[in-house]
Design an enzyme around this catalytic site. Structure first.
Site, short mmCIF file in Angstrom:
data_model
loop_
_atom_site.label_atom_id
_atom_site.label_comp_id
_atom_site.label_asym_id
_atom_site.label_seq_id
_atom_site.Cartn_x
_atom_site.Cartn_y
_atom_site.Cartn_z
N ARG A 259 8.86 -30.53 -19.88
CA ARG A 259 8.93 -29.39 -20.81
C ARG A 259 8.98 -28.12 -19.96
O ARG A 259 7.97 -27.66 -19.47
CB ARG A 259 7.66 -29.42 -21.67
N HIS A 263 4.57 -24.97 -24.68
CA HIS A 263 4.54 -25.94 -25.79
C HIS A 263 5.27 -25.36 -27.00
O HIS A 263 6.15 -25.98 -27.57
CB HIS A 263 3.10 -26.29 -26.15
N TYR A 272 -2.41 -23.14 -17.60
CA TYR A 272 -2.85 -24.48 -17.19
C TYR A 272 -1.85 -25.22 -16.30
O TYR A 272 -2.12 -26.32 -15.87
CB TYR A 272 -3.17 -25.32 -18.42
#
Lengths: 373, 353
Positions: A259, A263, A272
């Site tokens: 990805r 998100h 993160y």
């Protein structure tokens, strides 16, 4: 008594087109023709353009939350192309837009959905798919049920369902796999292992070396493919679909991808993720390697690239215009699809947009009331 | 008994104040805390005070939760006490039950109220029933935190108001604070409560309202409503984000209408006394909820009022609610949600009855 080995297993990893655009000719045999690759590459550029513009629409307040598909397009396009349009059935998550477009969903439907309009889910007649599935992992059971119906009716059709690495932690995933396998239904489980379930990396999501091995527990043929390799995705999906169509039951595909974006637009992956990791995956972008491959074969060049980017911009502009041109639905839309037939109670709510009975019933609200008379 | 902390060798809770309070930013000191800040502070203080407290859920650790409610907690308390779990709501709730049985004080987070679905079985069929089915031998002191309700332009299953389902489930307590101060005090009560508590956090209010919140340890009893504004003509009862639409409605009403506004704060157990006293005084009542109308909490309150206040009523009790439909996507969200206009109109009609 000596201890016997009662089961051993192995997982194969399939890559046909590497990140430098070098093709394994032997494995690529009988997969995609030059013409098909070029068509799909062009389509990938258009889908990427739409994805990037969708992100900007959200940022400028013209659209709600949006999950970018960026970097994962080879999955949707390779697998979607392997499935038979108008025959097979797609049961997606929300990062396979390109597969839906290949199977006939007008592009503006996706924007409409993320613009907060259910009409983006109103799949046109003859287009075989369920709408985007927002909760995680619930749709795989539906795919199993759809495939079960195909089996019961002896139709040579296949359901293919998409989900991420995180979804394989949900109980529904395991139930879907077990049902599909024990019932031997024509279903392909396509896992886009993009390494991250929002902020949780794959290695914290599961203690399994691969996602593909989960299928072994269910006695299902399984393979791991390079999900950024259009050829590998196409070949693995086509093989699984052919097997299913021939009565060979369900299959599992773990596609290793990444990805590249957050998100969703509501997320900030910098919190993160190691930027070096993202950087490394940038180089494995399916678009880059396909372009190298096509250019190496003399099928593509900078001029064609510029021309197609221009064309994509025009297509995307038209899609946005269509989506934004669709006016807000009337408030009747809130009520009309609750049941096949509107209940009397809902009819009153729809007509009055009220729930307090005093406001709905002039007899009660007004002077005719015996108490007030 | 299995859930005696000592049997697992877990230290008893400290009764001292936190040694290291989460520092408040200058913004918080000057302008007050948001709901997010207040819940974060409560979690911090309870993690500090009670070694049995464990947070678990999707993205609650490193990412600090998708709404940043648990921001910074993993950094201070470590990944064992603020744990990122696999993506499985039933797993989160089920293992929280096990943690609670074994003497811990788990605080699972379900990312959005719509995702309570997969956890429903564990929550309602197991957590809620354990005390009764073991006749008190095993109890489940967990507090599940759930961002809740509409109004933030979110996708589907991110905007629902299912609180009545859980209020309808015996064995669960259901808390729905509307303000930062209440949220902190109620969350601390919920964590220390011996029974499972569903703690709904109105996400529409998360960052839209600030107020000064006491810094130290304090609790607000579960089951105690708050009279936000006293009045004598009509009682308006609500909870969660709708408190703010009711306040807006009150501003728009003519000065000669004296409204008593009650924020329930807890919907199970409900504060019957406060409601009854108020409606016996005013003789009129409007209940406002975001959830669909049929079999909602408003239905229960209306019944409660007719049971206790029938002879005091000057007008039928009215409900301003969501419609009996699926919560629409955001283009129609504001048409669905009760707003000040509908509340004003219903108050007006009830007054004129």
């Amino acid at each position: 008594m000596p201890i016997k080995t009662v089961y051993t297993a192995q997982i194969d990893h399939l890559q046909i087109l590497d990140e430098n655009g070098v093709l394994d000719e032997k494995l690529a045999k009988d997969t995609l023709s030059d013409e098909q690759v070029r068509y799909l590459y062009e389509f990938m550029i258009t889908c990427r353009a739409l994805d990037e513009v969708a992100f900007k629409l959200q940022r400028s307040g013209r659209m709600g939350t949006y999950p970018q598909n960026k970097g994962q397009e080879a999955n949707a396009i390779g697998s979607g192309f392997a499935a038979k349009k108008g025959v097979d059935f797609l049961v997606p998550c929300y990062r396979e837009n390109a597969a839906l477009f290949l199977h006939g969903l007008p592009m503006h439907y996706i924007l409409l959905h993320w613009m907060g309009d259910e009409r983006g889910n109103q799949i046109p007649e003859g287009v075989n798919m369920t709408p985007l599935s927002i909760p995680i992992g619930t749709q795989m059971l539906h795919a199993t049920g759809i495939a079960w119906a195909f089996k019961l009716r002896k139709e040579a059709r296949v359901a293919i369902t998409y989900f991420g690495d995180g979804a394989t932690s949900e109980g529904d995933f395991h139930e879907a796999m077990n049902f599909a396998s024990t019932l031997q239904v024509p279903c392909v489980f396509y896992c886009q292992n993009n390494q991250w379930a929002i902020s949780v990396p794959r290695e914290n999501q599961m203690n399994s070396e691969t996602v593909a091995q989960k299928a072994i527990a269910y006695g299902m043929p399984t393979i791991q493919v390079d999900g950024n390799d259009l050829f590998a995705v196409y070949k693995a999906t086509r093989d699984a679909i052919e097997r299913a169509r021939a009565g060979g039951g369900p299959s599992f595909i773990e596609a290793v991808t990444y990805r590249l974006a957050d998100h969703t637009t509501a997320d900030d992956a910098r919190r993160y993720r190691d930027p070096n990791e993202v950087e490394a995956w940038m180089g494995k972008d399916p678009i880059i390697r396909l372009r190298k491959y096509l250019e190496g074969k003399g099928l593509w060049n900078a001029e064609l690239q510029a021309a197609h980017e221009e064309k994509s911009r025009a297509i995307v502009a038209e899609v946005i215009k269509t989506a934004e041109g669709i006016a807000k639905p009337s408030t009747d839309d809130i009520f009309d699809y609750t049941y096949a037939t509107l209940t009397p109670n809902l009819e009153v709510q729809r007509r009055t947009m009220r729930t307090a009975s005093l406001a709905q019933d002039p007899q009660q609200a007004g002077l005719n009331n015996p108490v007030n008379a | 008994m299995i859930n005696k902390p000592d049997s697992f060798g877990i230290a008893k809770s400290k009764s001292t104040q936190p040694e290291l309070p989460m520092p408040r930013t200058p913004m918080m000191i000057e302008k007050g805390l948001t709901l997010v800040d207040a819940i974060n502070e409560a979690l911090y203080q309870e993690l500090e005070r009670d070694p049995r407290v464990v947070l678990l859920g999707e993205d609650v650790g490193l990412n600090g939760g998708v709404f940043r409610v648990t921001d910074g907690l993993q950094k201070v308390f470590g990944p064992d006490r603020v744990a990122d779990t696999p993506l499985a709501e039933s797993g989160i709730m089920g293992t929280a039950i096990g943690l609670a049985m074994a003497g811990m004080r788990p605080i699972p987070e379900i990312q959005f109220e719509g995702f309570l679905g997969p956890a429903y079985d564990q929550l309602c069929n197991h957590a809620a029933r354990y005390r009764t089915r073991t006749r008190g031998a095993i109890t489940i002191p967990l507090t599940v935190r759930v961002p809740w309700g509409g109004g933030i332009h979110a996708p589907e299953l991110h905007s629902d108001s299912p609180e009545a389902i859980y209020a309808h489930t015996p064995g669960l307590k259901v808390v729905c604070p509307s303000t930062p101060s209440d949220a902190k005090g109620l969350l601390l009560s919920a964590i220390r409560d011996p029974d499972p508590v569903v703690f709904f956090e109105p996400k529409r209010v998360y960052r839209s309202y600030r107020e000064q919140v006491p810094e130290g340890d304090y609790t607000i009893p579960i089951g105690q409503a708050k009279v936000v504004q006293e009045g004598s003509d009509i009682t308006v009862i609500t909870w969660g984000a709708n408190v703010f639409q009711c306040l807006e409605a009150l501003d728009k009403l003519p000065d000669d209408v004296s409204v008593e506004l009650i924020d329930l704060r807890t919907i199970s157990p409900v504060d019957t006394d406060t409601i009854v006293q108020s409606v016996q005084k005013t003789g009129r009542c409007v209940v406002v909820q975001e959830a669909p109308k049929t079999c909602g909490m408003a239905s229960e309150l209306t019944t409660l009022i007719q049971e206790h206040c029938f002879l005091y009523l000057k007008a039928p009790v009215q409900r301003v609610t969501g419609f009996d439909t699926i919560m629409p996507y955001y283009k129609l969200e504001l048409d669905y949600l009760p707003d000040a206009k509908r509340i004003v109109e219903t108050i007006g009609l009830t007054m004129a009855y």
